[in-house]
Design a protein around this motif. Structure first.
Motif, mmCIF file in Angstrom:
data_model
loop_
_atom_site.group_PDB
_atom_site.id
_atom_site.type_symbol
_atom_site.label_atom_id
_atom_site.label_comp_id
_atom_site.label_asym_id
_atom_site.label_seq_id
_atom_site.Cartn_x
_atom_site.Cartn_y
_atom_site.Cartn_z
ATOM 1 N N ASP A 299 -13.506 51.908 -4.712
ATOM 2 C CA ASP A 299 -12.131 51.974 -5.216
ATOM 3 C C ASP A 299 -11.109 51.731 -4.112
ATOM 4 O OD1 ASP A 299 -12.671 54.265 -3.822
ATOM 5 O OD2 ASP A 299 -11.522 55.580 -5.148
ATOM 6 N N ARG B 195 -6.602 48.338 -6.289
ATOM 7 C CA ARG B 195 -7.606 49.305 -6.739
ATOM 8 C C ARG B 195 -6.940 50.675 -6.869
ATOM 9 N NH1 ARG B 195 -11.541 46.199 -8.844
ATOM 10 N NH2 ARG B 195 -12.174 44.557 -7.369
ATOM 11 N N ASN C 68 -5.321 51.947 -2.141
ATOM 12 C CA ASN C 68 -5.004 50.696 -1.470
ATOM 13 C C ASN C 68 -4.414 50.978 -0.097
ATOM 14 O OD1 ASN C 68 -5.285 48.718 -3.964
ATOM 15 N ND2 ASN C 68 -4.066 50.455 -4.655
#
Length: 486
Positions: free
Chosen positions: A187, A255, A258
């Motif tokens: 992520d 995502r 970041n």
């Protein structure tokens, strides 16, 4: 030099700019490159690398929770007054900002009157409430060398109220969870944004380094740079137009967590995104970005000359950039400029970029509102951005780390790639520790007090009658007093 002069003369006769960058006629990803159409006819080249992760693990640690409670007051005489509020302010947050731990409700930053003197610049130091409050009162009272007498206090109160009337007050109250960003976290996305005259190729060492570690990296070419399209309209290169491009690129590849990494002019776009998307930006890195000042183009600049004249002077500008952007000017640095496609833009784009740097909102208050943890990297030999500007940025930002590389200059990520990669990687893996809450200590104090009273009760049980008599006599004497207080 003669070739550049002839090309500039032909440019003036043909009334068009030479060396126009045109994107490759394809939109399919090839070797990690993609071409994204942010607007009709406005295509940006983006290098997007999604590595193959053998092991995928989710963040297991709880991370550090930073509670941000700040009150920012701007006075009419140009002073900026920042105060930390709240009872759960992290001691590590204080250490990151001012270098020393300090108590809550402490004035952080103070600016002097812009019209009278320039703001003091230096390494941030811890300040107490009484010291900074005295400085503010002294600046408000004027240039008086001695404190006013008791008879003059009434006369000086009225002008003080007028000068200290706040022009703007901003209150920030948020709580952020900061955890480590490992390469195995799916992520996490890392964005790289270059500055004027650069391209995504200047991040070659960083893109290869972090993609091999397993990070997903995204690096766009600004309009008119690299292999992105170059519109022949000056309005296409203003700050707001380029910021909107970066916003669309960010929304496309973002995502859950970041990380923004910007260089020079690209730092302004990172700050813009961090201010617009504070919950999605996890960390931010500023490389030779300068101070927290509003952008405004200079009226007396060489870039205000006509495009054809700038094209004739392009060899001289390239030499000046090499001399000011690198600590050493040798064959290695010239090869770096050539291989990384740095300072290889048309004269029209260069002139439009420099004259389009108008961003009045990006002042010190704007930067003080940013709550993203930030790493500032500065090359000691940078002739474009002095180190005092980055020090001022470290004072204004809520939580900032300033790292100075002695062997680097403005293009420090190309000169010292290993040192820069190490700093960036350590910052990505950095995770603050949450200090214990002060409330827990207050709870233990009554328990110890009770334990002491229980221990003292044991010898008093040997003579309960006398103890009861003394307590009753004391109650009778205290009753009138207690009724009077009520």
């Amino acid at each position: 030099m003669l070739t550049g002069f002839m090309e500039g003369l032909l440019c003036c006769l043909a009334s068009k700019s030479t060396n126009v960058v045109v994107p490759v006629e394809t939109s399919e990803p090839a070797d990690g490159y993609e071409f994204v159409e942010v607007k009709p006819g406005r295509v940006l080249r983006v290098r997007h690398i999604i590595p193959e992760r053998s092991v995928v693990e989710e963040p297991t640690g709880q991370g550090g929770i930073i509670s941000c409670k700040r009150k920012i007051t701007v006075y009419r005489n140009g002073q900026l007054f920042i105060e930390n509020l709240g009872d759960r302010a992290s001691a590590e947050l204080k250490h990151c900002q001012n270098g020393e731990t300090e108590q809550n409700s402490t004035v952080e930053v103070e600016l002097t009157d812009c019209a009278n003197s320039s703001p003091p610049v230096g390494v941030p130091e811890a300040r107490s409430d009484s010291v900074t409050a005295g400085k503010v009162e002294a600046s408000d009272a004027g240039a008086a060398g001695e404190p006013p007498a008791s008879g003059q206090t009434d006369q000086s109160q009225q002008p003080r109220k007028r000068r200290r009337k706040p022009k703007r007050t901003v209150v920030i109250d948020c709580e952020r969870k900061i955890s480590a960003c490992k390469e195995t976290h799916p992520d996490v996305a890392v964005f790289f944004i270059h500055g004027v005259g650069g391209s995504l190729d200047i991040w070659g060492s960083q893109l290869d380094y972090f993609s091999k570690l397993g990070y997903e990296v995204i690096a766009p070419d600004l309009a008119g740079h690299g292999e992105s399209s170059a519109p022949q309209i000056a309005a296409a290169y203003t700050f707001y137009a380029l910021a909107e491009d970066m916003r669309l690129i960010f929304k496309r590849y973002a995502r859950r967590r970041n990380i923004l990494i910007g260089h020079s002019y690209g730092v302004s776009f990172c700050t813009f995104l961090a201010h617009e998307y504070p919950k999605q930006i996890h960390k931010m890195v500023m490389i030779n970005g300068g101070g927290p000042t509003a952008l405004e183009p200079s009226l007396c600049s060489i870039f205000n000359l006509p495009t054809c004249v700038l094209h004739c002077l392009s060899p001289l500008l390239a030499w000046s950039f090499l001399k000011a952007g690198f600590a050493q000017q040798g064959a290695k640095e010239k090869q770096l400029l050539k291989e990384n496609n740095a300072f290889n833009v048309s004269s029209f784009v260069l002139r439009a970029m420099m004259s389009g740097q108008y961003w009045p909102e990006g002042d010190e208050v704007y930067h003080a509102e940013v709550t993203v943890p930030t790493l500032l990297v500065h090359g000691m030999h940078d002739k474009f951005v002095p180190v005092e500007e980055d020090q001022r940025m470290a004072e204004i930002l809520l939580m900032a780390f300033l790292k100075v590389l002695e062997d680097g200059s403005h293009m420090v990520m190309m000169e010292c790639p290993e040192a820069v990669n190490t700093l960036l990687h350590e910052f990505l893996l950095w995770e603050p520790t949450t200090p214990p809450l002060p409330k827990k200590e207050s709870k233990t104090r009554p328990e110890t007090a009770r334990a002491q009273t229980d221990n003292t009760k044991a010898p008093s049980e040997a003579r309960p009658a006398t103890a009861r008599q003394t307590s009753s006599n004391e109650d009778e004497e205290e009753k009138p007093d207690s009724k009077a207080k009520k």
